[in-house]
Design a protein around this motif. Structure first.
Motif, PDB file in Angstrom:
ATOM      1  N   MET A  85       0.579  -1.360   0.483  1.00  0.00           N
ATOM      2  CA  MET A  85       0.003   0.685   0.465  1.00  0.00           C
ATOM      3  C   MET A  85       1.086   1.323  -0.471  1.00  0.00           C
ATOM      4  O   MET A  85       0.042   2.067  -0.031  1.00  0.00           O
ATOM      5  CB  MET A  85      -1.179   0.415   0.861  1.00  0.00           C
ATOM      6  CG  MET A  85      -0.618   0.389   2.670  1.00  0.00           C
ATOM      7  SD  MET A  85      -1.362  -0.085   4.237  1.00  0.00           S
ATOM      8  CE  MET A  85      -1.535   1.768   4.156  1.00  0.00           C
ATOM      9  N   ALA A 140      -3.887  -1.461   7.975  1.00  0.00           N
ATOM     10  CA  ALA A 140      -3.217  -0.855   6.484  1.00  0.00           C
ATOM     11  C   ALA A 140      -3.599   0.981   7.104  1.00  0.00           C
ATOM     12  O   ALA A 140      -3.217   1.852   7.473  1.00  0.00           O
ATOM     13  CB  ALA A 140      -4.188  -0.529   5.865  1.00  0.00           C
ATOM     14  N   PRO A 148      -2.931  -3.714  14.976  1.00  0.00           N
ATOM     15  CA  PRO A 148      -3.513  -4.139  14.780  1.00  0.00           C
ATOM     16  C   PRO A 148      -2.319  -4.336  13.645  1.00  0.00           C
ATOM     17  O   PRO A 148      -2.106  -5.715  13.271  1.00  0.00           O
ATOM     18  CB  PRO A 148      -4.833  -4.114  13.767  1.00  0.00           C
ATOM     19  CG  PRO A 148      -5.114  -2.802  14.750  1.00  0.00           C
ATOM     20  CD  PRO A 148      -3.561  -2.282  15.623  1.00  0.00           C
ATOM     21  N   MET A 149      -1.673  -3.384  12.794  1.00  0.00           N
ATOM     22  CA  MET A 149      -0.408  -4.134  12.357  1.00  0.00           C
ATOM     23  C   MET A 149       0.654  -4.767  12.614  1.00  0.00           C
ATOM     24  O   MET A 149       1.069  -5.933  12.456  1.00  0.00           O
ATOM     25  CB  MET A 149       0.426  -3.034  12.218  1.00  0.00           C
ATOM     26  CG  MET A 149       1.765  -2.823  11.540  1.00  0.00           C
ATOM     27  SD  MET A 149       1.129  -2.436  10.091  1.00  0.00           S
ATOM     28  CE  MET A 149       2.738  -2.188   8.750  1.00  0.00           C
ATOM     29  N   ARG A 208       1.363   6.156  11.763  1.00  0.00           N
ATOM     30  CA  ARG A 208       2.521   5.798  11.154  1.00  0.00           C
ATOM     31  C   ARG A 208       2.424   7.418  10.312  1.00  0.00           C
ATOM     32  O   ARG A 208       3.986   7.784   9.956  1.00  0.00           O
ATOM     33  CB  ARG A 208       3.457   4.975  11.026  1.00  0.00           C
ATOM     34  CG  ARG A 208       3.115   4.184  12.002  1.00  0.00           C
ATOM     35  CD  ARG A 208       3.684   2.435  12.157  1.00  0.00           C
ATOM     36  NE  ARG A 208       3.504   1.431  13.145  1.00  0.00           N
ATOM     37  CZ  ARG A 208       3.599   0.778  13.493  1.00  0.00           C
ATOM     38  NH1 ARG A 208       4.589  -0.007  13.194  1.00  0.00           N
ATOM     39  NH2 ARG A 208       3.216  -0.209  14.412  1.00  0.00           N
ATOM     40  N   ASN A 230      -1.942  -4.102  -0.021  1.00  0.00           N
ATOM     41  CA  ASN A 230      -2.342  -4.480   0.884  1.00  0.00           C
ATOM     42  C   ASN A 230      -0.679  -4.167   2.236  1.00  0.00           C
ATOM     43  O   ASN A 230       0.252  -3.464   1.397  1.00  0.00           O
ATOM     44  CB  ASN A 230      -2.706  -5.736   2.153  1.00  0.00           C
ATOM     45  CG  ASN A 230      -1.843  -7.011   2.374  1.00  0.00           C
ATOM     46  OD1 ASN A 230      -0.229  -6.743   1.597  1.00  0.00           O
ATOM     47  ND2 ASN A 230      -2.383  -8.160   1.824  1.00  0.00           N
ATOM     48  N   SER A 231      -0.875  -4.009   3.727  1.00  0.00           N
ATOM     49  CA  SER A 231       0.180  -3.707   4.094  1.00  0.00           C
ATOM     50  C   SER A 231       1.582  -5.216   4.059  1.00  0.00           C
ATOM     51  O   SER A 231       1.176  -6.281   4.980  1.00  0.00           O
ATOM     52  CB  SER A 231      -0.272  -3.470   5.841  1.00  0.00           C
ATOM     53  OG  SER A 231       0.475  -2.749   6.450  1.00  0.00           O
ATOM     54  N   GLU A 266      -4.017   1.778  10.810  1.00  0.00           N
ATOM     55  CA  GLU A 266      -3.038   1.638  11.950  1.00  0.00           C
ATOM     56  C   GLU A 266      -1.770   2.597  11.241  1.00  0.00           C
ATOM     57  O   GLU A 266      -1.178   3.553  11.619  1.00  0.00           O
ATOM     58  CB  GLU A 266      -2.748   0.997  12.577  1.00  0.00           C
ATOM     59  CG  GLU A 266      -1.582   1.280  13.822  1.00  0.00           C
ATOM     60  CD  GLU A 266      -1.137   0.252  14.512  1.00  0.00           C
ATOM     61  OE1 GLU A 266      -1.661  -0.998  14.382  1.00  0.00           O
ATOM     62  OE2 GLU A 266      -0.250   0.067  15.502  1.00  0.00           O
ATOM     63  N   LEU A 267      -1.598   1.405   9.938  1.00  0.00           N
ATOM     64  CA  LEU A 267       0.544   2.513   9.118  1.00  0.00           C
ATOM     65  C   LEU A 267      -0.469   3.733   8.969  1.00  0.00           C
ATOM     66  O   LEU A 267       0.796   4.708   9.039  1.00  0.00           O
ATOM     67  CB  LEU A 267       0.410   1.704   8.245  1.00  0.00           C
ATOM     68  CG  LEU A 267       1.585   1.580   8.184  1.00  0.00           C
ATOM     69  CD1 LEU A 267       2.767   1.615   8.433  1.00  0.00           C
ATOM     70  CD2 LEU A 267       1.613   1.007   6.141  1.00  0.00           C
ATOM     71  N   ALA A 268      -0.673   4.046   7.691  1.00  0.00           N
ATOM     72  CA  ALA A 268      -1.493   5.449   7.579  1.00  0.00           C
ATOM     73  C   ALA A 268      -2.011   7.020   8.381  1.00  0.00           C
ATOM     74  O   ALA A 268      -1.127   7.799   8.455  1.00  0.00           O
ATOM     75  CB  ALA A 268      -2.217   5.115   6.707  1.00  0.00           C
TER      76      ALA A 268
END
Lengths: 255, 268
Positions: free
Chosen positions: A42, B87, A132-133, B94, A64-65, B89-91
């Motif tokens: 992403m 995703a 969640p990550m 972070r 996705n991540s 959380e990342l965006a």
């Protein structure tokens, strides 16, 4: 900044690209023939259509991540450790209904998800149960980390083995033999290849794989140089796609 | 596959040099605007439709631009660990983005399937990942569709239990111009916006005006991009005649200077 920038982008799109795109849509709408499913990260620096110069209707794109596809053993609807995630659904849609022939997993350098995965590996105490990550990475990054440890502790530079139930899809890999990459980028390449193993673990794809109706490929984008690399099973390594290598790589795929 | 490799060669010769320059610039000054959740459909080219530059948007793509509700998400039994909350959380945490966009589209195969499963539940195949994914995460959109079909031209409510400030009303296709699958597709976009608010870790960002959620919908046949206006309670086609009003609403709701973005357009 803000959303206004995106709205302005839409107006620019209308003035420039749109007419051409609508013509392309007309061609594909009733009879689309996508050739591939492209699975990538992403990350805001990744632009799949630009890197491959692909057009409307060419590729399904799953993002996705960490460009991760859960292994079949971590996927399902019953039990504690399994989940219904989108990735197997996307594979089913693209393969069974979209009739694509190629699945490409594309990782990249300086991947935040991979950096986080490596961080969790170095400091397991940093694992945050509210994150969640952290959950996503820990559950699905385990095999990649094991292979990284093998690679790092390997004085003989023996290749890593990626095993599939179907021998056709097993392969060996030499990761960064020149030691030019950071440890996180090594992990990123290892993780990209791990997804090929994960994809071939799904029962609903078994027939397609056995009959060679789909092929699995790995690519890796180097953000620093802008180079797109492709994994060559013959050479057992990632090879930069350029004028010198493209014929050889194409031959290998067509065999 | 040949075409993809040839495409990379073409990219090497044309776009690559410029892109590497842009990568260098954003490394020193990353400023992503948004994370967009959209569909994996081969006809969707999100960065082309918005003409966005490298580094502007994180893009998450899955089957049907679905974002699992928090009640379907978590580490205890009966729930899932999926990528979408990771995703977010990342965006948000972070990446520092302030805008989440859910973007659906016309003729979405996942929506077609969702509707078919609703009409013929016996067709549900427990071994099909697609059937499971779509039904688990789409059933609320079906509920909203039923509400819409019964309410005709009246608006239907979209409630957020965790962040009530994020609730809104919507008039879906008031003149009945859309096929039922496309009505469902638009409703689904709005339902995903609510699903996003169900994740506790985002609550503080939403309540303090640090994060905004938007809905977009792309009509692939006409090349039209719609933005959901909470003021108008409808999807509005983004074009010359509507942009000023859409921008005003954004400025009011998200508090960003409109002058910033016009300056950017001049620079481009």
């Amino acid at each position: 900044m803000g959303l206004q920038r995106i709205l302005n982008g839409v107006i620019r799109f209308r003035k420039t690209v749109r007419a051409d795109l609508v013509k392309q849509f007309e061609k594909v709408r009733d009879d689309p023939h996508p050739t591939a499913l492209f699975i990538t990260c992403m990350d805001s620096r990744i632009l799949p259509a630009r890197f491959t110069q692909s057009q409307v209707g060419d590729m399904f794109v799953l993002r996705n991540s960490g460009n991760i596809v859960p292994h079949a053993q971590n996927y399902g609807s019953a039990g504690y450790e399994v989940s219904i995630t989108t990735e197997p659904a996307a594979l089913e849609l693209a393969v069974k209904r979209g009739k694509i022939k190629h699945v490409i997993v594309c990782g990249h350098s300086d991947c935040k998800a991979i950096n986080t995965l490596y961080g969790l590996h170095k400091c397991p105490k940093a694992f945050d149960p509210e994150s969640p990550m952290d959950h996503w990475l820990r559950r699905h990054g385990y095999s990649s980390l094991r292979k990284l440890e093998l690679r790092l502790s390997n004085p003989d530079e023996k290749p890593l083995e990626y095993i599939s139930n179907n021998a056709l899809f097993s392969f060996s890999a030499l990761i960064d033999p020149e030691n030019a990459l950071s440890v996180e980028d090594k992990l990123s390449q290892i993780n990209t290849l791990q997804q090929l193993e994960n994809i071939s673990s799904h029962g609903f794809l078994k027939e397609f794989l056995e009959r060679k109706e789909i092929n699995l490929h790995a690519m890796w984008f180097d953000i620093y140089t802008g180079d797109m690399q492709m994994f060559s099973k013959r050479s057992r390594r990632f090879v930069t796609i350029d004028e010198d290598s493209v014929d050889r790589l194409t031959n290998e795929i067509n065999q | 596959m040949d075409r993809i490799l040839r495409g990379v060669i073409k990219y090497n010769k044309t776009v690559k040099k410029d892109l590497v320059e842009q990568f260098k610039r954003i490394r020193d000054n990353p400023n992503p605007i948004a994370v967009m959740f959209t569909c994996m459909d081969s006809r969707m080219l999100p960065t082309r439709f918005t003409q966005s530059a490298v580094g502007d948007m994180f893009v998450v793509r899955n089957a049907g631009n679905l974002v699992p509700d928090a009640l379907n998400y978590g580490e205890s039994s009966e729930v899932s660990v999926t990528t979408e909350p990771a995703a977010l959380e990342l965006a948000v945490k972070r990446g520092g983005i302030k805008h989440v966009i859910v973007c659906g589209h016309a003729d979405c195969k996942a929506m077609n399937l969702l509707h078919d499963l609703h009409l013929c539940p016996k067709e549900f195949d427990a071994c099909s990942p697609m059937d499971n994914w779509v039904r688990n995460n789409g059933y609320k959109s079906i509920q909203r569709l039923n509400e819409r079909l019964h309410s005709g031209s009246k608006s239907i409510p979209f409630h957020s239990l965790v962040s009530p400030s994020q609730s809104f009303e919507a008039l879906i296709d008031p003149f009945d111009k859309l096929h039922i699958h496309d009505k469902l597709s638009q409703i689904n976009v709005l339902q995903q916006m609510i699903n996003i608010t169900s994740h506790e870790f985002l609550k503080e960002y939403l309540e303090s005006g640090k994060l905004f959620i938007h809905g977009m919908w792309f009509d692939i046949y006409k090349g039209d991009d719609y933005l959901f206006s909470k003021d108008k309670k409808q999807f509005v086609n983004i074009e010359e005649s509507t942009i000023t009003e859409l921008m005003s609403e954004l400025e009011r709701r998200c508090g960003k200077s409109i002058m910033d973005s016009f300056v950017k357009v001049e620079e481009n």
